[in-house]
Design an enzyme around this catalytic site. Structure first.
Site, short mmCIF file in Angstrom:
data_model
loop_
_atom_site.label_atom_id
_atom_site.label_comp_id
_atom_site.label_asym_id
_atom_site.label_seq_id
_atom_site.Cartn_x
_atom_site.Cartn_y
_atom_site.Cartn_z
N SER A 103 0.83 -1.20 0.00
CA SER A 103 0.00 0.00 0.00
C SER A 103 0.87 1.25 0.00
O SER A 103 1.80 1.38 0.81
CB SER A 103 -0.91 0.00 1.23
OG SER A 103 -1.71 1.15 1.26
N GLY A 104 0.57 2.16 -0.92
CA GLY A 104 1.34 3.39 -1.03
C GLY A 104 2.48 3.32 -2.01
O GLY A 104 3.24 4.27 -2.16
N THR A 108 -2.19 2.39 -7.97
CA THR A 108 -3.37 3.03 -8.58
C THR A 108 -2.95 4.03 -9.65
O THR A 108 -3.54 4.09 -10.74
CB THR A 108 -4.21 3.73 -7.50
OG1 THR A 108 -4.65 2.76 -6.55
CG2 THR A 108 -5.41 4.42 -8.12
N ASN A 155 -0.98 5.85 2.86
CA ASN A 155 -1.29 6.27 1.49
C ASN A 155 -2.50 7.20 1.53
O ASN A 155 -3.51 6.89 2.14
CB ASN A 155 -1.61 5.02 0.64
CG ASN A 155 -1.80 5.34 -0.83
OD1 ASN A 155 -1.74 6.49 -1.23
ND2 ASN A 155 -2.03 4.32 -1.62
N SER A 158 -5.50 5.33 -0.88
CA SER A 158 -5.31 3.89 -0.83
C SER A 158 -6.56 3.17 -1.34
O SER A 158 -7.68 3.49 -0.95
CB SER A 158 -5.02 3.45 0.61
OG SER A 158 -4.90 2.05 0.69
N SER A 159 -6.35 2.21 -2.23
CA SER A 159 -7.47 1.41 -2.72
C SER A 159 -7.89 0.44 -1.63
O SER A 159 -7.10 -0.40 -1.21
CB SER A 159 -7.05 0.63 -3.98
OG SER A 159 -6.74 1.50 -5.03
N GLY A 361 -2.17 -3.84 -1.83
CA GLY A 361 -0.86 -4.42 -1.55
C GLY A 361 -0.80 -5.05 -0.16
O GLY A 361 -1.76 -4.99 0.62
N GLU A 363 -0.34 -5.60 3.60
CA GLU A 363 -0.63 -4.64 4.67
C GLU A 363 -0.25 -5.21 6.03
O GLU A 363 -0.52 -6.38 6.34
CB GLU A 363 -2.12 -4.27 4.68
CG GLU A 363 -2.54 -3.43 3.49
CD GLU A 363 -3.95 -2.91 3.60
OE1 GLU A 363 -4.31 -2.02 2.81
OE2 GLU A 363 -4.70 -3.40 4.48
#
Length: 981
Positions: A103-104, A108, A155, A158-159, A361, A363
């Site tokens: 993540s981050g 995306t 992030n 973040s998705s 991603g 986590e």
């Protein structure tokens, strides 16, 4: 590669001098500091999130990478997108781009740039349907980010769901549709977030004025996609309803004894708001919040009141479910718009697909629950796919093809995947069993079962199995050693989140909403409460099934990888935390990937496919080789190019070590393609021309015979119709000419002219010679008047010399005969052309009765009252023309060179007002034709004339009560008062 000097490091990690973690990190850091955030590992792209805007994107950058080979330009997302697009278009292969990382790391943004590239390089012909699909693809990202993304501590965007998008392309390579798959929305975020984090963006865009620009962008994107204004308004109402629902609190009120308690809502205004926003009855909303309806064994309905804790649980479950259904409805609405329209494989060919995977991603949070467990399981599955496709599959292929190479050791995470998804004993199977077991099954009991099954598993531990590890709490925590590192999970809430249950009362409530958009989200609400149904699949099982399907889908396509790296935890630009990045490089298996590429070959192709693409570059293989096998033909081709030292020959495939070999072959092919295209165009155009020529010859032959047939048929029809044309007295006057074929139109025109002359000859030859002068005069009159005067006396007999006629001039015909004899002796004229009484008007505006005599020598004006004394004699050769009107009047103006114009009206005829104008015009015109000079005849209802140099006009006024024609003079103009109508 251009723009890639040695000071920027190696553009491909395969080119490192030594394959060690230190060398890898040194090259990664050097390129990051120089602003080069992309680096290759063969065909895998490593991307480092710069946390700032860089001038690497846009139309100019797209143009640099469009149509280029992967290694012709510096590493870039556009290069990977172009490679996937060309593989799809040129080889008709389904491809996919897998974007992975924690993540981050920038997944995306990478998917956005890839989608933008696909949109920019397609549809050069600007087809409207393709442009519509492109707009939906681009705008869908904005909408899905609003409803599926949130700010986290790692992030800002973040998705909080997984997204896989399939883009369908036609045979031209233009997008004609698409489909989005979403995975495991983190709906628990609707209820609470970690410190410093936020809910989904959509809530703030509705409420916060600072988010106004984002709200407008999302609303506009929904409009472009095809959401109606009513649907957008309904979405906003649902978001507001969720917020009000979350603010509802419950209190237990005592009624009588302590055992009798009643549950109530602390602020019932919130219930009003929820009922209004969801378009449901207020009483039904309140009842669903405070109690639930259950069916007994005899299907009797019983209403069971909630405790405050149960009501809070039901409220939270409803809020999560409503948001999840809203998100799924938005995705489904976009998919319906993107669905390919009017596609027939038999007509349009099979569509090819490019898939783009942008999924959460790996986590690790301070407290990791069921959602993080599923997310990390997803990343384990994707890592397993990467291992199978890039590492294990590559080694196995070398062994299968008989290629000698150095084996590379790598970590296979299959044992971790098996720990999660193994039937009966895996964590998900144990969790499902706990959810389905009747009785008080708690999260602690679930954890104890896990400890029993996996106490000897090398990647699982808990506080019970490892009492000395005080970082975990007894009966709550367990740890899994993921490929990306150790993660400690809290088992609290696993069972409830896996069950993902919602009371049927809420489903029925929302299904019965008068809002059609909200109602469409709850089709299961129409189910009767007494109906017995199968136990629904748990959230974990559904997610596992979707992951298995996703991996199978990706495995069926030609993969391209983008491995994203997060440079630091602070989300700041120009900072690379080497320890943090080293950890990501390790668990992503990038070093093993480099070793496999270094030990192996960059590309491999079956001999047949290799020949199909490059055979035109060798004289021994073009257009078809005559060697013993495809392998021998490939060997001859490579020897001609001097590339045989950079390849290895497998049993069925050619293995190419260096990408530059492919670049060399592609460049040679690119030089020859235009020549081959011209050759093919020449041959095809020749074929088309010959085919066209044969068709033309056939057409002309058919036309020739058809024309002959039409000509013969037409001539036969003419012969049939004109058989009686010689019969007098009509001589074929009433015969109708048949319409001729176009080719005979000129011939028929000539025939008609000849027929008219023949018929005229037949009629004329039967006319007595004494009548010929009259006939010629009538013909001359008809030609001179040109149908401008309809009534000119053609049907009556023309006597010409009316003054000598006892009928017309009974009292003075003898006197006129004597005067005529005298004039013939004096002037010697040969014939009288015309004579008549007239009414004339002079320049003094006086009108008098006179006589007009026209001979072949002179034009005489005579005075009847004085024995036809000659008042004026004008030589006939100076008479230049005459003017008449278009009516029945007998007005005529004679024009003579050097003389005043003579204005007269023929009258005193027998019968009265007899029409003799045509006779005067005809005899004078015929005489002039015989002398070979022109006579100008003008027809006008307002005749100009000249008398003594003065210009005047003469016209006719019908006056039925007028006894005799006469002239009226006024303002320099003459008017003939004519007795007729």
């Amino acid at each position: 590669m251009e723009d890639e000097g040695p000071e920027c490091g190696k553009p491909d990690f395969v080119l490192l001098d030594q394959v060690t973690m230190e060398d890898f990190m040194e090259n990664l850091k050097l390129r990051f500091e120089k602003g080069h955030i992309y680096t290759y590992i063969g065909e895998v792209l490593v991307s480092v999130n710069p946390y700032q805007e860089l001038p690497l994107y846009g139309p100019e950058a797209i143009a640099r990478y469009q149509g280029r080979e992967l290694y012709e330009r510096p590493p870039h997302l556009y290069a990977v997108a172009n490679a996937a697009y060309r593989a799809m278009k040129q080889r008709s292969r389904d491809t996919c781009i897998v974007i992975s990382g924690e993540s981050g790391a920038g997944k995306t943004e990478a998917s956005k740039h890839i989608t933008q590239y696909m949109a920019a390089v397609t549809n050069p012909s600007q087809r409207a349907e393709v442009e519509r699909v492109k707009d939906v693809l681009l705008k869908s990202t904005c909408v899905l980010e609003a409803f599926g993304n949130a700010r986290t501590n790692r992030n800002h965007n973040s998705s909080r769901f997984g997204k896989y998008m399939d883009i369908n392309f036609d045979f031209k390579g233009d997008p004609v549709g698409g489909h989005i798959h979403s995975y495991l929305l983190e709906k628990s975020r609707v209820l609470k977030q970690h410190v410093g984090e936020r809910n989904f963006h959509a809530f703030y865009q509705v409420l916060d004025s600072d988010e106004k620009s984002h709200h407008q962008a999302v609303t506009e994107a929904m409009r472009v996609i095809g959401f109606s204004p009513e649907e957008v308004a309904s979405v906003h109402r649902i978001l507001a309803a969720i917020l009000h629902l979350g603010n509802i609190k419950f209190v237990e009120l005592e009624e009588g004894s302590l055992e009798q308690r009643r549950l109530a809502v602390t602020d019932e205004v919130l219930v009003d708001h929820v009922a209004e926003l969801t378009a449901t009855p207020r009483g039904m909303v309140l009842r669903c919040l405070l109690a639930r309806t259950v069916a007994s064994g005899g299907r009797e309905l019983i209403e069971k009141g909630h405790t405050a804790a149960e009501a809070s649980y039901a409220r939270d479950a409803c809020a999560k479910a409503v948001y999840q259904r809203l998100f799924e409805w938005v995705v489904d609405r976009i998919n319906r718009v993107m669905e390919p329209r009017d596609r027939d494989p038999r007509r349009d060919g099979k569509d090819t697909v490019i898939g783009v995977l942008d999924i959460y991603g790996f986590e690790v949070f301070p407290v990791n629950s069921f959602e993080q467990f599923c997310i990390n399981y997803c990343n384990e599955k994707l890592q397993q796919l990467f291992i199978q496709l890039i590492l294990k599959q590559e080694q196995e292929e070398y062994e299968r093809e008989g290629i000698t190479w150095q084996s590379v050791e790598y970590f296979n995470n299959a044992t971790i995947v098996d720990l999660v998804e193994r039937p009966h004993r895996g964590i998900l199977a144990v969790l499902d069993e706990a959810c389905s077991t009747a009785g008080p099954i708690t999260d602690r009991i679930f954890l104890q079962t896990l400890d029993t099954h996996h106490r000897h598993h090398p990647h699982y531990t808990s506080r019970q199995l490892c009492p000395t590890d005080k970082t975990m709490e007894f009966g709550r925590d367990f740890r899994i050693k993921h490929y990306a590192g150790d993660v400690m999970y809290s088992a609290e809430g696993f069972i409830d989140k896996n069950r993902d249950s919602l009371f049927q009362d809420f489903k029925r409530l929302l299904y019965n909403s008068t809002d059609p958009t909200l109602r469409a989200m709850w089709p299961d609400g129409q189910q009767d409460i007494t109906e017995v149904t199968k136990r629904p699949l748990t959230a974990g099982t559904l997610f596992k099934n979707s992951m298995v399907a996703l991996v199978e889908n990706l495995a069926s396509k030609e993969p391209f990888y983008v491995r994203c790296i997060k440079p630091n935890e602070d989300k700041v630009a120009a900072k690379l935390d080497e320890g943090h990045c080293r950890h990501q490089v390790a668990y992503l298996g990038l070093l093993e990937n480099v070793r496999v590429r270094r030990a192996g070959f960059a590309s491999r192709q079956p001999y047949s496919r290799f020949l199909l693409r490059y055979k035109m570059t060798c004289e021994y293989t073009w257009p078809n080789h005559l060697l013993g096998s495809d392998r021998a033909a490939v060997s001859a081709l490579l020897e001609q190019h001097g590339l045989q030292g950079d390849v290895a020959f497998g049993h069925s495939k050619l293995f190419i070590r260096s990408p530059r070999t492919l670049v060399t072959l592609e460049q040679s092919r690119a030089c020859l393609i235009p020549i081959i295209v011209l050759l093919l165009q020449k041959a095809w155009r020749g074929t088309l021309a010959r085919r066209h020529c044969r068709r033309l010859r056939a057409i002309y032959t058919i036309m020739r015979w058809f024309r002959r047939h039409k000509v013969r048929a037409h001539l036969a029809e003419m012969q049939r119709r004109f058989q009686a044309a010689r019969q007098p007295p009509l001589y074929g006057r009433d015969l109708v000419w048949p319409p001729p074929p176009a080719v005979l139109q000129p011939f028929q025109d000539i025939c008609q002219a000849l027929f008219c002359r023949w018929r005229a000859r037949q009629l004329v030859k039967n006319i007595p010679p004494s009548d010929m002068a009259q006939i010629k005069a009538k013909v001359a009159a008809m030609a001179a008047l040109q149908e401008l005067r309809q009534d000119w006396g053609c049907r009556r007999a023309w006597a010409r010399d009316y003054l000598s006629s006892a009928t017309d001039n009974p009292t003075a015909s003898g006197l006129f005969a004597q005067r005529l004899k005298t004039l013939r002796e004096k002037d010697g004229f040969g014939a009288v052309l015309f004579s008549s009484h007239v009414r004339k008007v002079n320049r003094f505006n006086k009108s008098r009765d006179r006589a007009l005599l026209l001979t072949d020598r002179h034009l005489y004006k005579l005075e009847p009252g004085r024995q036809y004394r000659v008042m004026r004699a004008v030589p006939l050769d100076v008479v230049t023309g005459l003017s008449v009107t278009s009516g029945r009047d007998q007005l005529v103006v004679l024009h003579a060179r050097g003389y005043d114009d003579l204005v007269v009206c023929l009258h005193r005829s027998r019968p009265p007002l007899d029409n003799r104008i045509g006779e005067l015009v005809g005899v004078l015109a015929a005489h002039c034709q015989g002398e070979g000079r022109a006579l100008e005849v003008r027809v006008s209802d307002c005749i100009p004339l000249t008398q003594r140099g003065a210009r005047r006009l003469v016209s006719v006024e019908p006056k039925p009560e007028q006894p005799e024609p006469d002239f009226r003079c006024s303002r320099g103009a003459f008017t003939l008062l004519w007795p007729g109508c």
